[in-house]
Design a protein around this motif. Structure first.
Motif, PDB file in Angstrom:
ATOM      1  N   GLU A   1      -2.851   9.139  -5.568  1.00 42.78           N
ATOM      2  CA  GLU A   1      -1.712   8.335  -6.044  1.00 42.78           C
ATOM      3  C   GLU A   1      -0.733   8.076  -4.904  1.00 42.78           C
ATOM      4  OE1 GLU A   1       2.207   7.424  -7.181  1.00 42.78           O
ATOM      5  OE2 GLU A   1       1.720   9.516  -6.710  1.00 42.78           O
ATOM      6  N   GLN A   2      -0.433   9.100  -4.117  1.00 41.30           N
ATOM      7  CA  GLN A   2       0.473   8.920  -2.985  1.00 41.30           C
ATOM      8  C   GLN A   2      -0.152   7.985  -1.952  1.00 41.30           C
ATOM      9  OE1 GLN A   2       0.512  11.768   0.077  1.00 41.30           O
ATOM     10  NE2 GLN A   2       2.738  11.715   0.387  1.00 41.30           N
ATOM     11  N   LEU A   3      -1.434   8.179  -1.711  1.00 47.45           N
ATOM     12  CA  LEU A   3      -2.144   7.363  -0.740  1.00 47.45           C
ATOM     13  C   LEU A   3      -2.190   5.906  -1.177  1.00 47.45           C
ATOM     14  CD1 LEU A   3      -3.680   7.767   1.944  1.00 47.45           C
ATOM     15  CD2 LEU A   3      -5.774   7.952   0.607  1.00 47.45           C
ATOM     16  N   GLN A   4      -2.377   5.675  -2.464  1.00 42.96           N
ATOM     17  CA  GLN A   4      -2.430   4.312  -2.985  1.00 42.96           C
ATOM     18  C   GLN A   4      -1.092   3.600  -2.809  1.00 42.96           C
ATOM     19  OE1 GLN A   4      -3.785   5.285  -6.929  1.00 42.96           O
ATOM     20  NE2 GLN A   4      -5.894   4.718  -6.485  1.00 42.96           N
ATOM     21  N   ARG A   5       0.006   4.317  -3.032  1.00 45.88           N
ATOM     22  CA  ARG A   5       1.328   3.705  -2.844  1.00 45.88           C
ATOM     23  C   ARG A   5       1.545   3.347  -1.376  1.00 45.88           C
ATOM     24  NH1 ARG A   5       5.514   3.817  -6.502  1.00 45.88           N
ATOM     25  NH2 ARG A   5       4.528   5.544  -7.622  1.00 45.88           N
ATOM     26  N   LEU A   6       1.145   4.258  -0.492  1.00 41.87           N
ATOM     27  CA  LEU A   6       1.259   3.978   0.942  1.00 41.87           C
ATOM     28  C   LEU A   6       0.397   2.790   1.334  1.00 41.87           C
ATOM     29  CD1 LEU A   6       1.168   7.607   2.427  1.00 41.87           C
ATOM     30  CD2 LEU A   6       3.156   6.105   2.246  1.00 41.87           C
ATOM     31  N   TYR A   7      -0.791   2.699   0.733  1.00 35.27           N
ATOM     32  CA  TYR A   7      -1.694   1.586   1.025  1.00 35.27           C
ATOM     33  C   TYR A   7      -1.068   0.255   0.611  1.00 35.27           C
ATOM     34  CZ  TYR A   7      -5.799  -1.439   0.924  1.00 35.27           C
ATOM     35  OH  TYR A   7      -6.668  -2.485   1.109  1.00 35.27           O
ATOM     36  N   LEU A   8      -0.438   0.234  -0.573  1.00 36.09           N
ATOM     37  CA  LEU A   8       0.217  -0.997  -1.037  1.00 36.09           C
ATOM     38  C   LEU A   8       1.403  -1.353  -0.139  1.00 36.09           C
ATOM     39  CD1 LEU A   8       0.150  -0.579  -4.932  1.00 36.09           C
ATOM     40  CD2 LEU A   8      -1.259  -2.088  -3.532  1.00 36.09           C
ATOM     41  N   LEU A   9       2.155  -0.339   0.308  1.00 42.71           N
ATOM     42  CA  LEU A   9       3.267  -0.597   1.228  1.00 42.71           C
ATOM     43  C   LEU A   9       2.757  -1.173   2.545  1.00 42.71           C
ATOM     44  CD1 LEU A   9       5.478   2.597   0.662  1.00 42.71           C
ATOM     45  CD2 LEU A   9       6.109   0.234   0.106  1.00 42.71           C
TER      46      LEU A   9
END
Length: 641
Positions: A222-230
């Motif tokens: 979940e954290q990685l996905q948010r960073l990916y979208l950013l």
């Protein structure tokens, strides 16, 4: 000559790494002391050898660091076992040593893993030369080396977990910092270009970090996905700025710069889990800036979206290591070409070492290897001199130490201190670090043999000189102008692949809308990496014309921009296609450029390319390439319309 000498002894203070050096020293010291105090010093020494995997911990995501540590641990374990089994059969020992070094060199090169490549794989494989011949102890020796590697993994994992921010978070923060700087530099064309070039490099590095961080853990995901979208949105903001720059907009509204400052602070505060910032101003800007405004607001949306929304929107790519290794197995790959050169020179070094029955013969191929892993030919030549000087001083220093007949505890401390100083200094100056590398490796082998004396140190100078001569002669014969001669062909290959990519994305056939398999960004990335490596290697060749090589740089950067835009277009949920007439005009330009670099066909007058409905910077980049190519060929230049 003065420039060469100054570069050889230049000390880069910013590359000093005290924390890694201290960690390496302690990692070696602990198993050595435990082995000595318990009466099983040989096993402690093997475990200390396993901790050398720590040397391979460089930049990258936390996940990739641990992954590299794990595979190095497996590699070291296999090396000590194979070395133990084959040490009594010189021909087989030499053949396996060559296979180990070449395979490791290729894997590290193809996967772009920084570090000493096969250096400590050679050291581990050759360690049994200094130990009693005992093939039946292969499993036991492998177990203790594995134990040392496992100890390193545990220590590094604890240190990574204790970090306030991981490398991916710092990378995203760095992207938004650079974006803010790009906003401020927008009205200065030269500064804008420099910052944009820096950002392209940052995006590539962050993309690699995020891909190699792929995990099945839901919480981390979940954290990685948010960073990916950013990260993906940062690329979107960058793309909009490039579009505005292409349209020759001279300045950005102050409110957009203020918004970007707010977003940059928001990214920091959200990752820090501090208080949430809130934008309160009303924005009223011309239509031409509204897409950029929307992209900025999108960042705020990502930062505050619930977990479910983030999981729905993000589609993380998995690392494709197998394909990277496969795609580099081609004759036009610089990685493959360098591996073949490496194979020939290392094969020669191994053959000479065994043919003339040198004592501790592995020092000759080890020396040749450390020279061959230079970034280019001139750098390798510098390493050859540094290796010779460092080894001579290191042997002299160790000789003075051994003349004092130090007790075992002092010898252990000297070994650990050498490992510490090596890792602290290696990034700052290779010649100075080579003094402590020499001390470290000779002490390691001397302790393994149980015969610490001057006699183990002095012959190493002769071995190093022979290894240097073999490597230098090999480079002079095989490394003269390979990269500079093949660079135009590599550029042509990138252009043709981008042409196919362009057709796939913008064609009326609607490949994207018809859910066709995505065009391989990995293949394009490898081709771009190959092209950039050839450019860098060409600059470092002994007899290349640096002025001519430098003229390729704006062309290479323009191709990087096209690649970036094509990737953005492919991942756009609503791409706009173009009709067949416009498509034909673009494909002709792509092919003309490719033919120019591949077959030296002149590029004549511009084709008057029509504008694209989206990603107009692709048109500008193509026209710029035509212009730069004509300038390079001293042809008549027509300014792009």
């Amino acid at each position: 000559m003065m420039h060469y000498l100054s570069s050889l002894f230049k000390f880069k203070k910013q590359n000093i790494n005290i924390s890694k050096g201290t960690r390496q020293g302690l990692l070696m010291l602990i198993p050595l002391l435990i082995g000595y105090l318990t009466g099983y010093f040989q096993y402690g020494l093997l475990a200390a050898t396993g901790t050398l995997t720590n040397i391979y911990v460089f930049g990258g995501s936390n996940k990739s660091k641990l992954r590299i540590l794990w595979w190095c641990t497996i590699g070291f374990t296999l090396c000590i076992m194979l070395g133990t089994i084959t040490v009594s059969i010189p021909l087989l020992f030499g053949l396996i040593l060559l296979i180990v070094t070449v395979v490791t060199y290729y894997v590290f090169s193809a996967l772009e893993i920084p570090g000493p490549s096969a250096t400590f794989f050679i050291v581990t494989f050759a360690l049994p030369i200094n130990m009693p011949i005992a093939p039946d102890e292969a499993l036991v020796r492998g177990f203790f080396v594995f134990l040392g590697g496992l100890f390193t993994i545990i220590v590094v994992t604890i240190l990574l977990k204790s970090q306030k921010k991981n490398t991916q978070e710092r990378a995203i923060e760095g992207e938004y910092q650079s974006l803010l700087q790009l906003f401020k530099d927008f009205s200065d064309k030269e500064k804008f270009k420099q910052t944009a070039e820096k950002l392209v490099g940052q995006f590539k590095a962050t993309d690699k970090q995020l891909i190699t961080s792929f995990t099945s853990s839901k919480k981390q995901s979940e954290q990685l996905q948010r960073l990916y979208l950013l990260h993906n949105n940062a690329e979107g903001i960058f793309a909009e700025l490039l579009e505005l720059n292409t349209k020759e907009i001279e300045t950005l509204p102050d409110v957009l710069i203020d918004m970007m400052e707010y977003i940059e602070r928001s990214v920091f505060s959200t990752i820090d889990e501090s208080t949430t910032l809130q934008w309160k101003e009303t924005v009223d800007i011309p239509v031409v800036f509204q897409r950029l405004e929307k992209q900025i607001y999108r960042t705020d949306e990502i930062l505050h979206s619930p977990t479910g929304q983030i999981e729905y929107e993000a589609h993380l790519r998995q690392p494709l290591y197998g394909k990277q290794l496969k795609y580099n197995l081609t004759l036009d790959s610089l990685v493959f070409m360098n591996t073949m050169r490496y194979l020939i020179i290392m094969g020669t070094a191994v053959f000479i070492a065994l043919m003339f029955d040198f004592d501790k013969a592995y020092w000759i191929p080890l020396t040749a290897h450390t020279i061959l892993i230079g970034t280019h030919t001139i750098h390798s030549m510098e390493r050859a001199v540094a290796r010779t000087i460092g080894t001579f001083v290191g042997v002299l220093l160790l000789t003075l130490i051994l003349m004092l007949h130090p007790p075992m505890v002092i010898s252990i401390l000297v070994l650990a201190l050498s490992a510490t100083l090596t890792e602290i200094i290696i990034g700052a100056n290779y010649a100075v670090a080579m003094i402590f590398i020499t001390t470290q490796v000779i002490m390691l082998n001397g302790l393994a043999s149980g015969k610490l004396s001057i006699l183990i140190a002095l012959p190493r100078v002769v071995d190093v000189i022979i290894g240097v001569i073999i490597a230098v002669i090999g480079l002079l014969i095989l490394g003269r102008k390979n990269a500079s001669q093949t660079l135009p062909g590599a550029i042509a290959e990138v252009v043709r692949y981008e042409m196919s990519f362009f057709y796939y994305v913008f064609s009326k056939n609607n490949y994207l809308s018809n859910n066709e398999p995505k065009y391989s960004e990995l293949k394009l990335s490898i081709k771009l990496s190959n092209m950039n490596s050839m450019y860098n290697n060409a600059h470092g060749e002994l007899f290349a014309d640096s002025t001519k090589i430098s003229a390729y740089y704006p062309i290479i950067f323009a191709l990087e921009e096209i690649s970036f835009m094509l990737s953005r277009a492919q991942n756009n949920p609503n791409p706009q296609t173009i009709d067949d007439v416009v498509m034909g005009q673009y494909l002709i330009v792509f092919e003309d450029i490719a033919a120019h670099f591949e077959k030296h066909v002149p590029i004549y007058q511009g084709t008057g390319l029509p504008s694209l409905p989206q990603y107009v910077n692709i048109r500008t980049a193509l026209l710029n390439i035509q212009q730069y190519a004509r300038l390079k060929s001293n042809e008549t230049v027509e300014q792009p319309n």
